[in-house]
Design a protein around this motif. Structure first.
Motif, mmCIF file in Angstrom:
data_model
loop_
_atom_site.group_PDB
_atom_site.id
_atom_site.type_symbol
_atom_site.label_atom_id
_atom_site.label_comp_id
_atom_site.label_asym_id
_atom_site.label_seq_id
_atom_site.Cartn_x
_atom_site.Cartn_y
_atom_site.Cartn_z
ATOM 1 N N SER A 553 0.821 -1.213 0.000
ATOM 2 C CA SER A 553 0.000 0.000 0.000
ATOM 3 C C SER A 553 0.852 1.257 0.000
ATOM 4 O O SER A 553 0.401 2.316 -0.473
ATOM 5 N N ALA A 554 2.061 1.171 0.507
ATOM 6 C CA ALA A 554 2.939 2.349 0.551
ATOM 7 C C ALA A 554 3.532 2.675 -0.806
ATOM 8 O O ALA A 554 4.104 3.758 -0.978
ATOM 9 N N CYS A 555 3.451 1.772 -1.765
ATOM 10 C CA CYS A 555 4.046 1.976 -3.091
ATOM 11 C C CYS A 555 3.034 2.481 -4.114
ATOM 12 O O CYS A 555 3.311 2.486 -5.311
ATOM 13 N N VAL A 556 1.872 2.895 -3.677
ATOM 14 C CA VAL A 556 0.813 3.356 -4.578
ATOM 15 C C VAL A 556 0.716 4.872 -4.503
ATOM 16 O O VAL A 556 0.802 5.459 -3.412
ATOM 17 N N GLY A 557 0.564 5.497 -5.660
ATOM 18 C CA GLY A 557 0.316 6.939 -5.704
ATOM 19 C C GLY A 557 1.503 7.782 -5.316
ATOM 20 O O GLY A 557 1.319 8.840 -4.703
ATOM 21 N N LEU A 558 2.721 7.379 -5.646
ATOM 22 C CA LEU A 558 3.918 8.133 -5.294
ATOM 23 C C LEU A 558 4.326 9.047 -6.438
ATOM 24 O O LEU A 558 4.191 8.687 -7.612
ATOM 25 N N ASP A 559 4.862 10.219 -6.115
ATOM 26 C CA ASP A 559 5.418 11.070 -7.156
ATOM 27 C C ASP A 559 6.835 10.593 -7.482
ATOM 28 O O ASP A 559 7.320 9.600 -6.920
ATOM 29 N N ALA A 560 7.517 11.293 -8.389
ATOM 30 C CA ALA A 560 8.811 10.823 -8.876
ATOM 31 C C ALA A 560 9.847 10.740 -7.758
ATOM 32 O O ALA A 560 10.572 9.754 -7.630
ATOM 33 N N ASP A 561 9.916 11.777 -6.912
ATOM 34 C CA ASP A 561 10.916 11.779 -5.841
ATOM 35 C C ASP A 561 10.629 10.694 -4.811
ATOM 36 O O ASP A 561 11.534 9.988 -4.358
ATOM 37 N N ALA A 562 9.349 10.577 -4.434
ATOM 38 C CA ALA A 562 8.990 9.550 -3.453
ATOM 39 C C ALA A 562 9.216 8.157 -4.014
ATOM 40 O O ALA A 562 9.636 7.238 -3.290
ATOM 41 N N ALA A 563 8.967 7.978 -5.322
ATOM 42 C CA ALA A 563 9.201 6.673 -5.939
ATOM 43 C C ALA A 563 10.677 6.310 -5.923
ATOM 44 O O ALA A 563 11.046 5.153 -5.687
ATOM 45 N N GLU A 564 11.533 7.303 -6.158
ATOM 46 C CA GLU A 564 12.976 7.024 -6.133
ATOM 47 C C GLU A 564 13.433 6.636 -4.731
ATOM 48 O O GLU A 564 14.235 5.716 -4.560
ATOM 49 N N ARG A 565 12.913 7.334 -3.721
ATOM 50 C CA ARG A 565 13.262 6.961 -2.349
ATOM 51 C C ARG A 565 12.751 5.569 -2.007
ATOM 52 O O ARG A 565 13.449 4.798 -1.344
ATOM 53 N N MET A 566 11.543 5.241 -2.481
ATOM 54 C CA MET A 566 10.980 3.925 -2.191
ATOM 55 C C MET A 566 11.797 2.826 -2.870
ATOM 56 O O MET A 566 11.960 1.736 -2.304
ATOM 57 N N ARG A 567 12.302 3.086 -4.070
ATOM 58 C CA ARG A 567 13.163 2.099 -4.731
ATOM 59 C C ARG A 567 14.390 1.793 -3.880
ATOM 60 O O ARG A 567 14.784 0.637 -3.724
ATOM 61 N N GLY A 568 14.992 2.854 -3.332
ATOM 62 C CA GLY A 568 16.148 2.624 -2.470
ATOM 63 C C GLY A 568 15.790 1.828 -1.230
ATOM 64 O O GLY A 568 16.573 0.967 -0.785
ATOM 65 N N ARG A 569 14.615 2.074 -0.673
ATOM 66 C CA ARG A 569 14.195 1.317 0.508
ATOM 67 C C ARG A 569 13.956 -0.140 0.161
ATOM 68 O O ARG A 569 14.302 -1.033 0.938
ATOM 69 N N VAL A 570 13.332 -0.401 -1.006
ATOM 70 C CA VAL A 570 13.097 -1.786 -1.422
ATOM 71 C C VAL A 570 14.430 -2.515 -1.591
ATOM 72 O O VAL A 570 14.575 -3.674 -1.161
#
Length: 812
Positions: A553-570
């Motif tokens: 659920s945390a990976c839905v609806g992210l903007d570009a910057d948040a998506a990049e940070r989430m990739r690093g967390r994954v």
């Protein structure tokens, strides 16, 4: 101009330039001639009790007087002294002769209480009086002027003459409107005059010698009343301070110091002061030795030519002796062949230098400093000004103790060592540290003394306080890791209790994902360092379970910057789960669950493209995707129904430069074909939007990888979906290239005695055929070949039986 006879009835005022070797020689000559009964020196009076240590055999300059506020050690000031400092020469002269030495500057108790006030340097010459005098003499470089008129000046008949001349010059500067002492200078000079009067009453007017900055000489000559000076000093703020000696370095002398007199070339000045004769020849010999040690070819002939060139340049420029400028010009032309690269080494090692002073153990110090010194001697880890790397094998008791000490100091904010990536080893039993001792670290040690009297106790108390005051969960997990590295078993219970409480209350999946990697890394240290990490493992497993639940659920609806940070967390969580999954139960079932989460993210329609692509890549690298499934996921992501921006983000996540995606595209032309097919189908408007993202993705590849990809695309690459055959191989057989290897293959198979013709005749008959895994025409291993090119055989067979001339190949 003041002479020895004109001085009758007043103190001997020796105005100097701080850290000037010429001034130091002149001070020694003047003291030998005058033989005063007491020597007053510009410096904090609180240091009077420390003067005796200057005679200690273990005291080796450069050193500095350190004053700090008792309750706030961070508020501190230094008064550095080098071997060539006039103040140090005066101290040593007085100590050897048994004459009293007294510091006469404004007390550090007042100075540190007024630290927030910046000195006023608005008047002409106040900021840099030497520079002003040099400009008046027609010099554009103050250092060069000072060398010509002071440092290169020979001993004269009157030892007091240079001080009279310099005092008159400073008097003329201070007569300029707006240049007379202002602000803090007025207070300091008022206090100095009071101390000079007190010394004259005790030892007589002619028995007092004063060593101070030349700028203050006119003010000390100025006649004022003692009452006026006391009125000026009345009501000054005051704090309680401690004083001690600390080691200093030449490199720190090159910066503006407590005397406000930083010099650019302390190593050169030290050489001028210490060389008994022929300073240029001796200096260039040292330069030649340094360059030889670095592998450059420098002979005695180079030294001779460099000396001649330096002397010639000095004569052409009208200088009394070759200075630093001339010697460096000569070194560049003769020894460095015009290159500034080796000259930079000479400047760093010799002109500035890495000399680190030493102070005796009897010098006052906080208990923490004494414990640190004891550990440094015990572990044979000597502080040095020159940066060096130390490799530690944690399986050895001494190296493990060194590691704990360095980690504890880092936790206390004493950055003596910085961990660096180990070369040639990825094991957790080895560490590499870059060490360099800076004088400011003495202040950091004094500040850390509030936490305890020993390094271990102070680090434990600091870790416990940091855990309680930490704001983010990731900060607590990082602190737990540092406690394990530092071997602070007493601090772990408090840190773990705070960690468990924060983890239970924190519902942000991003925070949990950031906290987990450090926590899992800490689990590794129990093996090498003998630390019990059982409680840590339970918390880590709990965090991992919560990440698995909340990540989709945390990976839905992210903007570009948040998506990049989430990739690093994954990525970070994937590595952490890999470590946790490799441990004993109950972590054994975590890895399959995590792979299931990744698969759900890779196939989720609402998940942002960058995260979907990264999850697909992690699954493929782990071998969790069946053959062709990666191409299927890529095909879905790059279909015409997908937004171009999302598709480009998917590509970045899947084949981003940091993930080795370039080599993946080189070796799997099916994926390259899919990317190529999608890119050629993007509309012109959308292409402009996705181009920056694609350039960022592919520019991270190495040059060779980009060149190979370009060649593959230029010749057409592979179709989007390969129908048959082995991925990475063309559909049609290149017979010319295949025939080229037949002679060598014939020799390997023993079909000929070295002649190519016989081997060619026996092998040619149907070409070289490699059977594909999916067409039923080949199997793994060697099989039989037929002239029509259809291979057959079993996987384990190794018999080459040419029937009709076909060469057997490896089938998949």
């Amino acid at each position: 101009m003041t002479t020895a006879t004109e001085r009758v009835g007043g103190p001997l005022l020796l105005g100097v330039r701080h850290h000037g070797p010429g001034s130091a020689r002149a001070v020694r000559a003047a003291l030998d001639a005058a033989e005063p009964r007491v020597v007053l020196i510009e410096g904090p009076p609180e240091a009077d009790g420390l003067v005796r240590l200057a005679a200690d055999a273990d005291m080796r300059p450069p050193v500095a007087l350190l004053a700090h506020v008792v309750d706030e050690p961070g508020r501190s000031a230094f008064w550095p002294l080098a071997e060539f400092s006039p103040e140090w020469v005066a101290i040593r002269w007085a100590v050897r002769r048994g004459a009293p030495v007294r510091f006469m500057d404004l007390p550090a108790a007042h100075t540190l209480a007024r630290r927030e006030e910046a000195p006023d340097e608005s008047g002409p010459g106040r900021g840099d009086p030497i520079g002003t005098l040099a400009g008046a003499a027609g010099y554009d470089d103050p250092e060069r002027w000072w060398e010509d008129v002071v440092e290169h000046r020979g001993a004269g008949a009157d030892p007091f003459a240079p001080f009279g001349a310099l005092g008159e010059a400073m008097g003329a500067l201070r007569e300029t409107p707006g240049s007379d002492g202002v602000g803090r200078d007025l207070l300091r000079e008022a206090y100095m005059r009071l101390q000079v009067r007190a010394a004259q009453r005790e030892f007589g007017a002619e028995g007092v010698a004063v060593v101070c900055g030349a700028w203050h000489v006119p003010a000390l000559r100025h006649r004022t009343t003692a009452a006026a000076d006391r009125a000026l000093l009345k009501g000054l703020p005051k704090v309680k301070v401690d004083m001690t000696w600390v080691p200093w370095t030449h490199r720190r002398l090159a910066r503006t110091s407590g005397y406000g007199a930083g010099i650019d070339s302390p190593g050169w000045y030290g050489h001028l002061f210490g060389a008994p004769d022929r300073p240029v020849e001796r200096w260039l010999t040292r330069v030649a030795m340094l360059l030889r040690e670095e592998g450059r070819i420098v002979s005695s002939a180079h030294v001779i030519e460099a000396v001649r060139l330096a002397d010639t340049l000095a004569a052409m420029r009208g200088r009394p002796l070759a200075g630093l400028t001339e010697t460096l010009d000569a070194v560049r032309a003769v020894m460095c062949e015009g290159s500034d690269v080796p000259l930079a080494l000479v400047h760093d090692r010799l002109v500035v230098g890495d000399v680190l002073g030493e102070v005796p153990e009897s010098a006052p110090a906080v208990p923490l400093q004494r414990d640190l010194g004891r550990l440094q001697r015990k572990l044979r880890l000597k502080p040095e000004a020159l940066e060096r790397e130390v490799e530690l094998d944690l399986r050895k008791e001494t190296d493990a103790a060194r590691s704990r000490l360095l980690h504890r100091l880092r936790l206390l904010g004493v950055g003596w060592g910085e961990p660096v990536k180990a070369r040639g080893s990825t094991g957790t039993f080895r560490e590499t540290w870059r060490l360099r001792w800076e004088p400011e670290l003495s202040v950091r040690v004094a500040e850390a003394g509030v936490w305890g009297t020993t390094v271990a106790a102070a680090a434990t108390a600091k870790a416990q306080a940091d855990a309680v005051g930490a704001e983010a969960l990731a900060d607590v997990t990082a602190l737990a890791e540092r406690c394990l590295l530092a071997g602070l078993k007493s601090a772990l219970p408090v840190v773990m209790r705070v960690l468990a409480d924060r983890a239970a209350l924190d519902a942000d999946v991003g925070h949990l994902a950031e906290a987990l990697p450090a926590l899992v890394r800490s689990l590794r240290y129990g093996d090498v360092r003998g630390t019990d990490t059982g409680a840590l493992g339970e918390v880590a497993l709990g965090l991992a379970e919560r990440v698995c639940v909340g990540l989709p659920s945390a990976c839905v609806g992210l903007d570009a910057d948040a998506a990049e940070r989430m990739r690093g967390r994954v990525d970070a969580v994937h590595g952490a789960v890999g470590l946790l999954g490799g441990r004993a139960a109950p972590g054994a079932g975590l890895r399959p669950r995590w792979l299931g989460v990744l698969r759900g993210l890779a196939e989720g329609e609402r998940v942002v493209g960058g995260v979907r692509g990264r999850c697909a890549r992690l699954l493929m690298d782990d071998g969790a995707l069946a053959e062709g499934e990666a191409a299927r996921l890529m095909g879905l992501a790059l279909s015409r129904g997908s937004e171009p921006g999302e598709a480009a983000a998917w590509i970045e996540g899947f084949v981003g430069g940091g993930a080795g995606g370039g080599m993946l595209l080189v070796h799997d032309e099916r994926l390259l074909g899919l990317v190529d097919q999608w890119l050629t189908g993007v509309s012109a408007e959308a292409f402009v939007d996705v181009l920056p993202l694609l350039r960022r993705t592919f520019s991270a590849y190495e040059a060779g990888v980009r060149r190979t990809l370009g060649e593959l695309v230029r010749r057409g690459g592979a179709p989007a979906v390969a129908a048959t055959g082995v991925p990475g191989f063309a559909q049609e057989l290149d017979r010319e290239r295949a025939d080229a290897v037949l002679p060598v293959v014939g020799l390997l198979l023993g079909l000929g005695d070295g002649g190519f013709g016989e081997a060619d005749d026996r092998l040619k008959g149907g070409g070289v055929v490699y059977g594909g895994a999916g067409d039923g025409d080949g199997d793994t291993g060697w099989g039989g070949g037929r002239g029509d090119g259809r291979g057959s055989g079993s996987g384990g067979g190794k018999t080459a039986a040419p029937l009709g001339g076909g060469l057997v190949g490896v089938g998949r």
